[in-house]
Write a protein that holds these residues in place. Structure first.
Motif, PDB file in Angstrom:
ATOM      1  N   GLY A  45      69.566  18.697  60.480  1.00  0.00           N
ATOM      2  CA  GLY A  45      70.058  20.024  60.170  1.00  0.00           C
ATOM      3  C   GLY A  45      69.010  21.089  60.397  1.00  0.00           C
ATOM      4  O   GLY A  45      67.855  20.804  60.747  1.00  0.00           O
TER       5      GLY A  45
ATOM      6  N   GLU B 212      67.410  22.784  58.326  1.00  0.00           N
ATOM      7  CA  GLU B 212      66.283  22.737  57.393  1.00  0.00           C
ATOM      8  C   GLU B 212      65.209  21.745  57.815  1.00  0.00           C
ATOM      9  O   GLU B 212      64.141  21.678  57.198  1.00  0.00           O
ATOM     10  CB  GLU B 212      66.784  22.386  55.988  1.00  0.00           C
ATOM     11  N   ASP B 213      65.460  20.968  58.871  1.00  0.00           N
ATOM     12  CA  ASP B 213      64.510  19.943  59.307  1.00  0.00           C
ATOM     13  C   ASP B 213      63.580  20.430  60.410  1.00  0.00           C
ATOM     14  O   ASP B 213      62.833  19.635  60.975  1.00  0.00           O
ATOM     15  CB  ASP B 213      65.276  18.707  59.791  1.00  0.00           C
TER      16      ASP B 213
ATOM     17  N   GLU C   8      77.079  22.936  61.213  1.00  0.00           N
ATOM     18  CA  GLU C   8      77.253  22.126  60.003  1.00  0.00           C
ATOM     19  C   GLU C   8      78.043  20.878  60.372  1.00  0.00           C
ATOM     20  O   GLU C   8      79.091  20.961  61.015  1.00  0.00           O
ATOM     21  CB  GLU C   8      78.000  22.934  58.952  1.00  0.00           C
TER      22      GLU C   8
ATOM     23  N   SER D  83      73.731  17.757  53.484  1.00  0.00           N
ATOM     24  CA  SER D  83      72.717  18.782  53.654  1.00  0.00           C
ATOM     25  C   SER D  83      73.065  19.963  52.772  1.00  0.00           C
ATOM     26  O   SER D  83      74.172  20.056  52.233  1.00  0.00           O
ATOM     27  CB  SER D  83      72.613  19.208  55.126  1.00  0.00           C
TER      28      SER D  83
ATOM     29  N   TYR E  63      74.155  23.230  52.877  1.00  0.00           N
ATOM     30  CA  TYR E  63      74.767  24.167  53.812  1.00  0.00           C
ATOM     31  C   TYR E  63      74.973  25.522  53.116  1.00  0.00           C
ATOM     32  O   TYR E  63      76.017  25.769  52.506  1.00  0.00           O
ATOM     33  CB  TYR E  63      76.100  23.623  54.321  1.00  0.00           C
TER      34      TYR E  63
END
Length: 521
Positions: A302, A304-305, A475, A481, A483
């Motif tokens: 995602g 955030e990675d 998403e 995750s 979201y």
């Protein structure tokens, strides 16, 4: 009843009149030095602020270069960690297995955060898989049972097909089957091993003659989201593990047979205390029963990675404010100086006059935005990578959509601001309104001022929804995750969000044309 049909000379005059209007409006714009300079400044701010952000972002790991996530067949960064019990399969063939039990553990969940509890997270997985190789990121197709989403067939990390819902027990086992015919893999399920239901089909182009076939188990982290401050939130992932019991496992085709090989695909060097000192992932075999224990996830990463490419466009926010001011002044300056009467005398079709202004303003803004985004994205991306940051890879079409979409976002916002200027005829009121309905909702939704639910509704219902056109990492429903807008996710798909902005712009422009026809200049 008679109908008058315009002849070709009238049509040519209409086209010529519009061309003259466009030329006149373009001449007005380019001869006002302040407007031209302001548009150049908007483009420069977009690039320079992106460069400053990229130059100030550094990532390092204590033991040298940070590890790079594997890349899937579609070019996306992926998670690919699971315990794999496998054999080679040459050519066509199939694997069939009966799953009789699926259990798991979740470590330190709320509210007490001080105990291990039995249970499965919703996307815990266990089943059968055919994979190109044991290398992380290689192509695969799998039929599996999940913690709460029933049977699924997934392939190549981003594709997910639902089968029957429900769980598993010794009294109600689940049969799974996966067949290979060339590059085509087909998944089936059954409750009795006799009547089979097709779950889905996957085509894995370029699959080698010999692949790996077998059983697997894994379990992604347990996500809990905690509210922090006024409207912020913080997500925490906790270690989980899945244990699956299989029997009546049969292979058809040119499989090696005999002992099963075993490997933890994508084994992470950063292990939790549970992994070090408690039950390890692995295989326990007793006669024809195989018990497989694993952790991890198989799916795309995602936003955030890593760094998403749209984070190089942070300067668009400031450039947009400059664009709004110029767009409003492009129409209100004529009202302030009394020049609008001259403009309308030149062409009494007031709607066409406003359309010409909108076309010129939109085109100028699009060109400036395209130049700015076209420079900022590739240059800032290189700087981020040189500073040790991991930039999530995207396809060329996605990068093109982000760049062109950013230019379109600015252009449509400029036309929206211009329409507000024509409606209010007052620069300050039009600029404030445009900032309040476009810029302010975006700020409130993305800097953790509002609760997530309110932030998502703002990005659905206001013109700020148009910023969704910049989202490069989608998403994925099958991936756990956080979201939320603050994490870079929008509640609407990119083109749907952009359509919301276009709808508001069309409404404002139509209202401005209507009032312009009814009011005195």
């Amino acid at each position: 009843m008679s109908t008058t049909i315009p002849d070709r000379s009238d049509l040519r005059a209409g086209r010529g009149g519009m061309a003259r209007l466009l030329h006149a409006e373009w001449t007005k714009f380019r001869t006002v030095r302040g407007w031209v300079i302001a548009m150049v400044v908007a483009a420069l701010l977009t690039v320079l602020l992106g460069l400053l952000t990229a130059a100030g972002s550094h990532t390092s790991c204590p033991e040298g270069p940070c590890p790079t996530p594997p890349v899937g067949p579609g070019g996306e960064a992926v998670n690919d960690r699971f315990y794999f019990v496998h054999q080679p399969l040459a050519g066509d063939g199939s694997i069939t297995a009966r799953l009789t039990s699926m259990t798991g553990i979740i470590t330190y969940p709320p509210p007490n955060h001080d105990q291990l509890v039995p249970g499965l997270v919703p996307w815990a997985k266990a089943g059968i898989i055919i994979k190109q190789s044991t290398e992380p990121g290689s192509a695969y197709a799998a039929v599996m049972l999940t913690g709460e989403h029933g049977v699924r067939m997934q392939h190549d990390f981003t594709h997910d097909t639902a089968g029957r819902p429900g769980g598993v027990s010794a009294a109600s086992p689940r049969w799974l089957r996966l067949t290979r015919s060339g590059d085509t893999l087909t998944g089936y399920e059954s409750t009795d091993g006799k009547q089979w239901t097709k779950v889905g089909t996957a085509r894995l182009a370029g699959l080698p003659a010999t692949v790996r076939v077998g059983l697997f188990a894994n379990s992604p982290g347990d996500l809990t989201v905690e509210r922090v401050g006024l409207g912020g939130s913080r997500g925490q992932m906790r270690f989980t593990q899945t244990t699956a019991v299989f029997d009546q496992v049969t292979l058809q085709g040119k499989a090696a047979g005999g002992a099963w090989s075993r490997v933890e695909v994508g084994d992470s060097p950063e292990m939790t205390d549970w992994e070090r000192f408690h039950r390890p992932n692995g295989l326990e075999q007793s006669g024809g029963t195989l018990t497989v224990t694993g952790t991890g996830d198989i799916g795309p990463l995602g936003a955030e990675d890593g760094q998403a490419i749209e984070r190089t466009l942070g300067g668009v926010f400031t450039g947009l404010i400059v664009v709004i001011v110029v767009a409003v002044l492009f129409v209100t300056a004529e009202y302030r100086r009394g020049l609008i009467r001259t403009t309308l005398l030149a062409d009494p079709r007031r709607g066409r006059v406003l359309a010409a202004k909108a076309m010129v303003m939109g085109t100028v803004t699009f060109v400036a935005g395209l130049a700015a985004a076209g420079v900022a994205v590739p240059v800032c991306t290189r700087i981020l990578r040189s500073n040790g940051n991991y930039v999530l890879p995207v396809t060329p079409l996605t990068e093109l959509r982000v760049v062109v979409g950013t230019a379109a976002l600015l252009a449509v916002a400029a036309v929206f601001a211009l329409a507000l200027g024509a409606l209010f005829r007052r620069s300050a009121m039009a600029v404030i309104t445009a900032v309040v309905v476009i810029v302010l909702p975006y700020m409130l939704a993305t800097i953790s001022v509002l609760p997530e639910g309110a932030a998502q509704w703002l990005l659905r219902l206001t013109p700020a929804a148009g910023f969704a056109i910049q989202q490069s990492i989608p998403e994925y429903p099958q991936v756990i995750s956080h979201y939320a807008p603050q994490m870079g996710y929008y509640p609407l798909a990119p083109w749907a969000g952009f359509a919301v902005l276009c709808g508001y712009t069309a409404l404002a422009l139509g209202s401005a044309v209507l009032l312009l026809r009814r009011r005195d200049a």
